[in-house]
Enzyme design. Structure first.
Site, mmCIF file in Angstrom:
data_model
loop_
_atom_site.group_PDB
_atom_site.id
_atom_site.type_symbol
_atom_site.label_atom_id
_atom_site.label_comp_id
_atom_site.label_asym_id
_atom_site.label_seq_id
_atom_site.Cartn_x
_atom_site.Cartn_y
_atom_site.Cartn_z
ATOM 1 N N LYS A 121 0.828 -1.200 0.000
ATOM 2 C CA LYS A 121 0.000 0.000 0.000
ATOM 3 C C LYS A 121 0.865 1.253 0.000
ATOM 4 O O LYS A 121 0.653 2.176 -0.801
ATOM 5 C CB LYS A 121 -0.926 0.020 1.218
ATOM 6 C CG LYS A 121 -1.921 1.174 1.221
ATOM 7 C CD LYS A 121 -2.480 1.447 2.603
ATOM 8 C CE LYS A 121 -1.472 2.191 3.449
ATOM 9 N NZ LYS A 121 -2.018 2.626 4.763
ATOM 10 N N ASP A 139 -6.273 1.200 0.902
ATOM 11 C CA ASP A 139 -6.351 1.234 2.363
ATOM 12 C C ASP A 139 -7.777 0.886 2.765
ATOM 13 O O ASP A 139 -8.587 0.455 1.942
ATOM 14 C CB ASP A 139 -5.919 2.597 2.906
ATOM 15 C CG ASP A 139 -6.878 3.716 2.512
ATOM 16 O OD1 ASP A 139 -7.865 3.456 1.778
ATOM 17 O OD2 ASP A 139 -6.649 4.860 2.942
#
Length: 225
Positions: A121, A139
């Site tokens: 991420k 996320d």
């Protein structure tokens, strides 16, 4: 509504109403953004922005951060979630940045993930924000909103959601679409109490269709406008 139509509606709406969406983290160069994103894991951008000015003043570049200790870094980030681990990650990241990447934040997601504290991420955020690459950082906000409005289907993991999103979003829009989803999740499509009464995406939102457009017998929920 077909999935391709939802994507078209999603892109058209935000391209008109929020064409220049960007991260809310404060930074002035790639090194600072990398530090800020590492700190932002399970922590709000607002809190990170409160901490980073003093941190960046003390450690303005990777060399200075690599030369310190995690105990010293801790004193600057102790109000951040998981400060002990993040302090160690920051120092470790800086050392690799200096020793392996000549102080330059790499653009490759694979290379970025070689540094402590940098998962997929975080790597996607850097590749997307700094280098405008078609990388989709998933996320909790992105994962939730994409599923609710119908952009993803049965995605059980962030990686599965990422693959679905980059499949349908045009490459030139991926870097900004990431921010569209985050900001919508942060301020409108909240986890527990989504603001459906003020949301402008209800005309194509799958969650809204399923929960508020059924017949009274099918739907026990009510929505007041």
């Amino acid at each position: 509504m077909l999935k391709k139509d939802r994507y078209t509606a999603f892109i058209d709406y935000f391209s008109e109403h929020q064409p220049n969406a960007e991260t809310e983290l404060n930074y002035s160069n790639p090194y600072e953004l990398l530090v800020a994103v590492i700190l932002s894991a399970q922590c709000t951008d607002k809190r990170v922005n409160m901490v980073t000015p003093a941190l960046f003043e003390r450690y303005p570049n990777a060399q200075s951060l690599a030369a310190t200790t995690s105990d010293e870094v801790f004193t600057y980030i102790k109000s951040i979630s998981y400060p002990n681990n993040k302090a160690k990650h920051l120092v470790g990241m800086a050392k690799i940045l200096v020793e392996q990447f000549n102080n330059q934040v790499p653009s490759s997601v694979e290379q970025l993930q070689k540094m402590p504290g940098v998962g997929r991420k975080t790597a996607n955020v850097i590749a997307s924000v700094i280098y405008n690459m078609p990388a989709m950082a998933v996320d909790t906000h992105v994962f939730r909103v994409a599923a609710r409005i119908g952009l993803t289907s049965n995605a059980k993991t962030p990686l599965a959601a990422e693959k679905q999103l980059i499949k349908y979003i045009p490459k030139e829009k991926v870097h900004v679409a990431h921010h569209w989803l985050i900001l919508h999740g942060r301020y409108t499509c909240l986890a527990r109490t989504p603001k459906c009464d003020t949301c402008q995406l209800t005309f194509f939102c799958k969650y809204f269709e399923q929960n508020f457009l059924k017949t009274p017998k099918q739907n026990s929920k009510t929505l007041t406008f």
